[in-house]
Design an enzyme around this catalytic site. Sequence first.
Site, mmCIF file in Angstrom:
data_model
loop_
_atom_site.group_PDB
_atom_site.id
_atom_site.type_symbol
_atom_site.label_atom_id
_atom_site.label_comp_id
_atom_site.label_asym_id
_atom_site.label_seq_id
_atom_site.Cartn_x
_atom_site.Cartn_y
_atom_site.Cartn_z
ATOM 1 C CG ASN A 109 -21.599 13.153 -24.652
ATOM 2 O OD1 ASN A 109 -20.295 13.237 -24.758
ATOM 3 N ND2 ASN A 109 -22.346 14.173 -24.682
ATOM 4 C CG HIS A 126 -16.773 7.363 -28.464
ATOM 5 N ND1 HIS A 126 -16.214 8.465 -28.137
ATOM 6 C CD2 HIS A 126 -16.282 7.050 -29.597
ATOM 7 C CE1 HIS A 126 -15.432 9.066 -28.892
ATOM 8 N NE2 HIS A 126 -15.347 8.028 -30.005
ATOM 9 C CB CYS A 134 -18.612 -11.605 -18.012
ATOM 10 S SG CYS A 134 -17.098 -12.790 -17.404
ATOM 11 C CB CYS A 137 -18.790 -16.499 -19.371
ATOM 12 S SG CYS A 137 -19.662 -15.675 -18.227
ATOM 13 C CB CYS A 163 -16.865 -17.229 -15.464
ATOM 14 S SG CYS A 163 -16.481 -15.701 -16.047
ATOM 15 N N GLY A 200 -20.210 21.200 -27.734
ATOM 16 C CA GLY A 200 -19.400 20.623 -26.617
ATOM 17 C C GLY A 200 -18.410 19.573 -26.919
ATOM 18 C CB SER A 201 -16.890 17.854 -29.458
ATOM 19 O OG SER A 201 -15.695 16.901 -29.610
ATOM 20 C CB SER A 202 -11.756 19.131 -27.372
ATOM 21 O OG SER A 202 -11.711 17.716 -27.458
#
Length: 268
Positions: A109, A126, A134, A137, A163, A200-202
């Site tokens: 998460n 993740h 940016c 730059c 920029c 809570g993860s697939s």
Amino acid sequence: METLKPLERVNIKKAAKILLKSKNTIVLTGAGISTESGIPDFRGENGIWEKYKPEIYGNIQSFLKDPSKFWKMAEEIAPNLFNALPNSGHLALAELEKMKLIKAIVTQNIDELHQKAGAVIVYEVHGNINRFSCLGCRASYTKQQILNKLKKEKGSTPQCDYCTAPLRPSVVLFGENLPNFEKFMSIDLAKKSEVMLIAGSSLTVAPICDLPVYTLKGGGKLIIVNDQPTFLDEKAEIVINNKTGTVLPLIVEEIKRIKIKREIESNQ
Ligand code: APR
């Protein structure tokens, strides 16, 4: 609070005993632990990828071609994401860390809710939404600066003040490598863990969905709390298909009950 079936109550007691006994437990969390904080997950009911195709809205190549698609999706979910509060599931894991019953939380998460709940050893494999940079730059922007830009330049892609190149979040998009330290640290922790608590993860996105396999290969056990089945359910010691916000606090409560009982017995 979700109602629990009798077998789920038995499994909560079993999970508490396993976590109390384990000398080396790590936690792996996914978007499912944050849905009760109002943040949609990706593949559950009404998940983000149902509305926004990941290959268009969550992929680095498509982002570089046309960043406006990603920012259109971000505009919709950013306010929820930025203002969300940890729920009872995050708080329960932070309490397990305080009780020294878990070594670390590896999270997919980007919402920083584990840290907001008080957990400290959190590996964000993740990335997170705390920094934006940016593409041109490399100037860096805070969450608040981006929120102001999204409000002011409504509907357009936030651009660099210096920029004018498009800005990007410090999250890992599909097609990008994970941050090396978090990736290799998580693999090492998974290989050495006696127990991995998955919440809570697939378990569908590599390389993180391989972490529980490392734990199994090292002779470790899996405890899975997820409201949908996963590909590792048959290999898990315990599977509880219910809400993390309901189950995790009950596991912590049961751990405390066992500890008090043991204390009373040892003082008799
Ligand atoms: N309690 C328990 N399970 C839940 C809850 C809840 N309150 N809410 C949702 N779930 C379950 C869903 O049913 C689903 O199985 O959590 C799982 C979330 O799975 P995904 O949406 O696939 O999220 P995740 O596993 O974190 O995805 C991994 O994929 O798109 C990428 O980068 C993104 O980090 C993400 C990665």
